[in-house]
Design an enzyme around this catalytic site. Structure first.
Site, mmCIF file in Angstrom:
data_model
loop_
_atom_site.group_PDB
_atom_site.id
_atom_site.type_symbol
_atom_site.label_atom_id
_atom_site.label_comp_id
_atom_site.label_asym_id
_atom_site.label_seq_id
_atom_site.Cartn_x
_atom_site.Cartn_y
_atom_site.Cartn_z
ATOM 1 N N GLU A 58 12.105 23.717 1.038
ATOM 2 C CA GLU A 58 12.784 25.006 1.250
ATOM 3 C C GLU A 58 12.307 25.664 2.557
ATOM 4 O OE1 GLU A 58 11.751 28.374 -1.388
ATOM 5 O OE2 GLU A 58 10.135 27.107 -2.157
ATOM 6 N N TYR B 63 2.957 2.190 13.575
ATOM 7 C CA TYR B 63 3.312 2.288 12.149
ATOM 8 C C TYR B 63 2.333 1.495 11.268
ATOM 9 C CZ TYR B 63 8.188 3.810 13.114
ATOM 10 O OH TYR B 63 9.322 4.481 13.484
ATOM 11 N N ILE B 64 2.179 0.208 11.606
ATOM 12 C CA ILE B 64 1.454 -0.679 10.697
ATOM 13 C C ILE B 64 -0.028 -0.309 10.646
ATOM 14 C CG2 ILE B 64 0.823 -3.095 10.253
ATOM 15 C CD1 ILE B 64 3.551 -3.905 11.356
ATOM 16 N N CYS C 298 8.070 -4.027 4.386
ATOM 17 C CA CYS C 298 8.349 -2.729 3.747
ATOM 18 C C CYS C 298 8.042 -2.686 2.249
ATOM 19 C CB CYS C 298 9.817 -2.358 3.921
ATOM 20 S SG CYS C 298 10.500 -2.726 5.525
ATOM 21 N N GLU D 40 -0.411 2.928 8.590
ATOM 22 C CA GLU D 40 -0.124 2.738 7.156
ATOM 23 C C GLU D 40 -1.256 1.973 6.488
ATOM 24 O OE1 GLU D 40 4.753 2.994 7.236
ATOM 25 O OE2 GLU D 40 3.855 1.015 7.075
ATOM 26 N N HIS E 244 13.903 26.561 -4.770
ATOM 27 C CA HIS E 244 12.562 27.077 -4.975
ATOM 28 C C HIS E 244 12.010 26.654 -6.334
ATOM 29 C CE1 HIS E 244 9.311 29.903 -4.333
ATOM 30 N NE2 HIS E 244 9.500 30.390 -5.530
ATOM 31 N N GLY F 36 1.618 -4.547 17.438
ATOM 32 C CA GLY F 36 3.011 -4.834 17.770
ATOM 33 C C GLY F 36 3.455 -6.191 17.234
ATOM 34 N N CYS G 227 10.952 -7.696 5.496
ATOM 35 C CA CYS G 227 11.015 -6.490 4.663
ATOM 36 C C CYS G 227 10.588 -6.770 3.230
ATOM 37 C CB CYS G 227 12.435 -5.915 4.702
ATOM 38 S SG CYS G 227 12.680 -4.595 3.530
ATOM 39 N N SER H 40 16.742 -9.276 6.084
ATOM 40 C CA SER H 40 17.696 -8.192 5.798
ATOM 41 C C SER H 40 19.005 -8.355 6.580
ATOM 42 C CB SER H 40 17.081 -6.845 6.155
ATOM 43 O OG SER H 40 15.881 -6.674 5.458
ATOM 44 N N ALA I 168 16.267 -24.180 11.341
ATOM 45 C CA ALA I 168 17.390 -24.573 12.196
ATOM 46 C C ALA I 168 17.041 -24.318 13.660
ATOM 47 C CB ALA I 168 18.629 -23.769 11.820
ATOM 48 N N TYR J 207 17.736 -11.951 -3.822
ATOM 49 C CA TYR J 207 18.330 -12.171 -2.495
ATOM 50 C C TYR J 207 19.072 -13.510 -2.459
ATOM 51 C CZ TYR J 207 16.933 -8.213 0.327
ATOM 52 O OH TYR J 207 16.848 -6.958 0.868
ATOM 53 N N LYS K 213 4.359 -3.421 1.216
ATOM 54 C CA LYS K 213 3.596 -2.312 1.820
ATOM 55 C C LYS K 213 3.743 -1.048 0.980
ATOM 56 C CE LYS K 213 5.411 0.561 3.996
ATOM 57 N NZ LYS K 213 5.970 0.505 5.324
HETATM 58 P P1 NDP Z 1 4.141 -0.398 16.974
HETATM 59 O O1 NDP Z 1 4.959 -0.744 18.145
HETATM 60 O O2 NDP Z 1 4.532 0.703 16.076
HETATM 61 O O3 NDP Z 1 2.654 -0.124 17.425
HETATM 62 C C1 NDP Z 1 1.925 -1.041 18.181
HETATM 63 C C2 NDP Z 1 0.599 -0.404 18.492
HETATM 64 O O4 NDP Z 1 -0.256 -1.356 19.085
HETATM 65 C C3 NDP Z 1 0.725 0.755 19.460
HETATM 66 O O5 NDP Z 1 -0.167 1.752 19.077
HETATM 67 C C4 NDP Z 1 0.319 0.125 20.790
HETATM 68 O O6 NDP Z 1 -0.302 1.033 21.657
HETATM 69 C C5 NDP Z 1 -0.727 -0.879 20.332
HETATM 70 N N1 NDP Z 1 -0.830 -2.014 21.243
HETATM 71 C C6 NDP Z 1 0.177 -2.728 21.775
HETATM 72 N N2 NDP Z 1 -0.309 -3.710 22.551
HETATM 73 C C7 NDP Z 1 -1.640 -3.605 22.525
HETATM 74 C C8 NDP Z 1 -2.688 -4.312 23.141
HETATM 75 N N3 NDP Z 1 -2.443 -5.341 23.958
HETATM 76 N N4 NDP Z 1 -3.949 -3.936 22.889
HETATM 77 C C9 NDP Z 1 -4.212 -2.893 22.061
HETATM 78 N N5 NDP Z 1 -3.250 -2.178 21.447
HETATM 79 C C10 NDP Z 1 -1.982 -2.524 21.680
HETATM 80 O O7 NDP Z 1 3.996 -1.792 16.198
HETATM 81 P P2 NDP Z 1 3.614 -2.137 14.722
HETATM 82 O O8 NDP Z 1 3.084 -3.527 14.799
HETATM 83 O O9 NDP Z 1 2.791 -1.088 14.080
HETATM 84 O O10 NDP Z 1 5.026 -2.146 13.995
HETATM 85 C C11 NDP Z 1 6.098 -2.921 14.537
HETATM 86 C C12 NDP Z 1 7.421 -2.279 14.234
HETATM 87 O O11 NDP Z 1 7.710 -2.440 12.871
HETATM 88 C C13 NDP Z 1 7.449 -0.781 14.492
HETATM 89 O O12 NDP Z 1 7.874 -0.508 15.781
HETATM 90 C C14 NDP Z 1 8.400 -0.274 13.454
HETATM 91 O O13 NDP Z 1 9.671 -0.127 14.017
HETATM 92 C C15 NDP Z 1 8.401 -1.337 12.375
HETATM 93 N N6 NDP Z 1 7.728 -0.823 11.167
HETATM 94 C C16 NDP Z 1 8.302 0.201 10.499
HETATM 95 C C17 NDP Z 1 7.700 0.708 9.381
HETATM 96 C C18 NDP Z 1 8.333 1.849 8.665
HETATM 97 O O14 NDP Z 1 9.525 2.076 8.849
HETATM 98 N N7 NDP Z 1 7.589 2.605 7.873
HETATM 99 C C19 NDP Z 1 6.439 0.172 8.873
HETATM 100 C C20 NDP Z 1 5.929 -0.883 9.661
HETATM 101 C C21 NDP Z 1 6.552 -1.354 10.767
HETATM 102 P P3 NDP Z 1 0.500 1.938 22.708
HETATM 103 O O15 NDP Z 1 1.192 2.989 21.905
HETATM 104 O O16 NDP Z 1 -0.559 2.454 23.581
HETATM 105 O O17 NDP Z 1 1.456 1.021 23.395
#
Ligand code: NDP
Length: 464
Positions: free
Chosen positions: A447, A184-185, A48, A188, A442, A268, A43, A15, A115, A99, A51
């Site tokens: 609302e 998030y992931i 996105c 979802e 309404h 993450g 994405c 993106s 690259a 794209y 998904k």
């Molecule tokens: P997030 O950062 O949202 O969540 C990561 C999760 O993994 C957290 O719950 C975290 O726990 C946990 N975690 C991290 N490290 C460990 C570990 N070592 N052991 C166990 N659990 C762990 O990451 P995602 O991968 O879900 O998504 C990545 C990014 O992608 C998001 O931040 C978001 O910005 C983007 N995204 C956006 C979407 C949307 O707009 N709808 C959809 C999908 C992704 P803790 O909270 O305790 O740290």
């Protein structure tokens, strides 16, 4: 003769990279772009878009069940995973084509290659072995799912687990799946697989999923998952994963033993800077491997910039695009623009959706605001005949002194569509009075946001 092959070379066709390449090219720059895999990036190819298609697929069963209360009977409904995958793949290939065409139409040249830096103006294209030079370089390589559970939690058998990348291409729908993570992931995909018919357990190390979101949303989604039959195991992690026959065998830190077909890690994502050799160009990386940038997306080398997930600022597609637009203004139009990372709306596409803009109640208190909170929980009209006990939650966090709305948080159908427009109001500094003065539409769920007259409670910062 020009000193360099290109005025701008973009690494990464996602993106951020695509938007920057197109805009710089339209501004008259000679632009090259390298993408090692498929144009469109996370994405479009493995994020996105596929998904959201999966989310739609996962909601039909519930919608069909609800329709019975409205007099419909569709007989026996069956779901076919390979049809979904094939149709999704066809749509993603179409978007990938768009794209590519959109970049090429502007005159920019795409190199289907990887690259890596040779020096601060030179990149080596690994497949062709060619060297290209550019006056300015943009790093837009994105990020990828991490498989590292942290140094203290490298689990035996972790390589048997999938990530969201593989979830889009499974041969068959798992009957039983475990998902690790509470972001998030994880949320979802827990709803996607559940909606499609899998038995799902979420394993999260914390107290409540979705850290950083308003506590009311976190509690509401937990309760909703329980009532839907998604198992939520809190305060625990995997300690071992093994292959046993056709199945995976998982053990958690709380002693649970679960047999399943797939385990998905959604813990993450990490920046794609491995083996990019940014050190040859004097570009510094942060602790997590992210490219360090200033407010203008400039790296530690002043003619090399970085945008999007690789900078680990806000990992969202519209932010990567926004940063790319600001970069082109700064680097090619002599108009320095700092990307705006405030008032970013975001949604988690659970069923129903979570959507939010501005500060959570907890963040507002931490920032020293005294707050008035307006909260409403109600059964949406759709579900009165549908029969299921589904609740929508809407919440406004208001600064007591200025009466400005600091945050809006929704858990309910179409929450994301509603929040997109609320974001305009918050960006303009709307007060609670502005919400109250707006005529309701309404009958809608939205609302409720302009009819919440009675304060639910007030809180002072020291109470946080
Ligand atoms: P997030 O950062 O949202 O969540 C990561 C999760 O993994 C957290 O719950 C975290 O726990 C946990 N975690 C991290 N490290 C460990 C570990 N070592 N052991 C166990 N659990 C762990 O990451 P995602 O991968 O879900 O998504 C990545 C990014 O992608 C998001 O931040 C978001 O910005 C983007 N995204 C956006 C979407 C949307 O707009 N709808 C959809 C999908 C992704 P803790 O909270 O305790 O740290």
């Amino acid at each position: 003769m020009a000193q360099y092959d290109y005025d701008l070379f973009v690494i990464g066709g996602g993106s951020g990279g695509v938007r920057a390449a197109r805009m710089a090219s339209l501004a008259g720059a000679r632009v090259g772009l390298a993408e090692e895999w498929r144009m469109g990036g996370t994405c479009v190819i493995r994020g996105c878009i596929p998904k959201k298609l999966f989310v739609y697929a996962s909601q039909f069963r519930e919608n069909i069940l609800d329709s019975r209360g409205y007099g419909w009977d569709f007989g026996d409904c069956k779901f076919d995973w390979p049809i979904l995958i094939a149709n999704k793949d066809r749509e993603i290939a179409r978007l990938e084509g768009l794209y590519t065409t959109n970049v090429e139409k502007t005159g920019a040249k795409i190199h289907h290659d990887r690259a890596v830096f040779e020096d601060e103006h030179t990149l080596r294209l690994l497949n062709s072995g060619r060297m290209v030079t550019a006056e300015k370089i943009l790093i837009a390589t994105g990020n990828r799912p991490t498989r590292e559970m942290g140094t203290t939690h490298v689990i035996p058998g972790g390589d048997l687990c999938i990530t969201s990348d593989e979830a889009f291409h499974l041969q068959e729908l798992p009957k039983r799946i475990l998902i690790a993570g509470g972001g998030y992931i994880a949320l979802e995909f827990a709803h996607i697989f559940h909606g499609l018919g899998s038995q799902v357990s979420l394993v999260y190390r914390g107290e409540k999923p979705l850290r950083g979101f308003d506590d009311c949303l976190r509690e509401a989604v937990c309760a909703s998952m329980h009532s839907r039959g998604i198992e939520v195991l809190l305060g625990c992690e995997f300690t071992r994963v093994e292959k046993r026959g056709d199945h995976l065998h998982a053990e958690t830190s709380k002693g649970a033993v679960i047999e399943c077909d797939q385990i998905m890690l959604a813990i993450g994502r990490q920046p794609n800077t491995l083996a990019l050799h940014v050190e040859k160009a004097g570009v510094e990386l942060g602790r997590r491997g992210e490219v360090k940038v200033d407010d203008y997306s400039r790296t530690t080398n002043s003619h090399i910039y970085a945008v999007g997930d690789v900078t680990d600022r806000v990992q969202l597609t519209p932010i990567a695009i926004h940063e790319a637009m600001a970069f082109v203004e700064t680097a090619f139009k002599n108009n320095p623009v700092k990307p705006d990372h405030i008032h970013v709306p975001s949604a988690v596409f659970t069923t129903p959706e979570i959507a939010t803009v501005g500060m959570s109640e907890q963040k507002a208190l931490l920032m020293g605001h005294s707050v008035d909170v307006y909260k409403s929980t109600f059964r949406p009209l759709l579900h009165t005949l549908g029969g299921r006990d589904v609740r929508t939650l809407m919440k406004l966090v208001v600064d007591q002194k200025s009466q400005k709305v600091l945050g809006c948080h929704i858990f309910g159908d179409h929450a994301a569509e509603i929040i997109q427009v609320v974001a305009v109001a918050l960006r303009m500094g709307a007060t609670k009075k502005d919400f109250d003065a707006t005529i309701a539409l309404h009958p809608t769920a939205a609302e409720e946001l302009v009819t919440m007259r009675t304060k639910s409670y007030s809180r002072e910062p020291e109470a946080a």
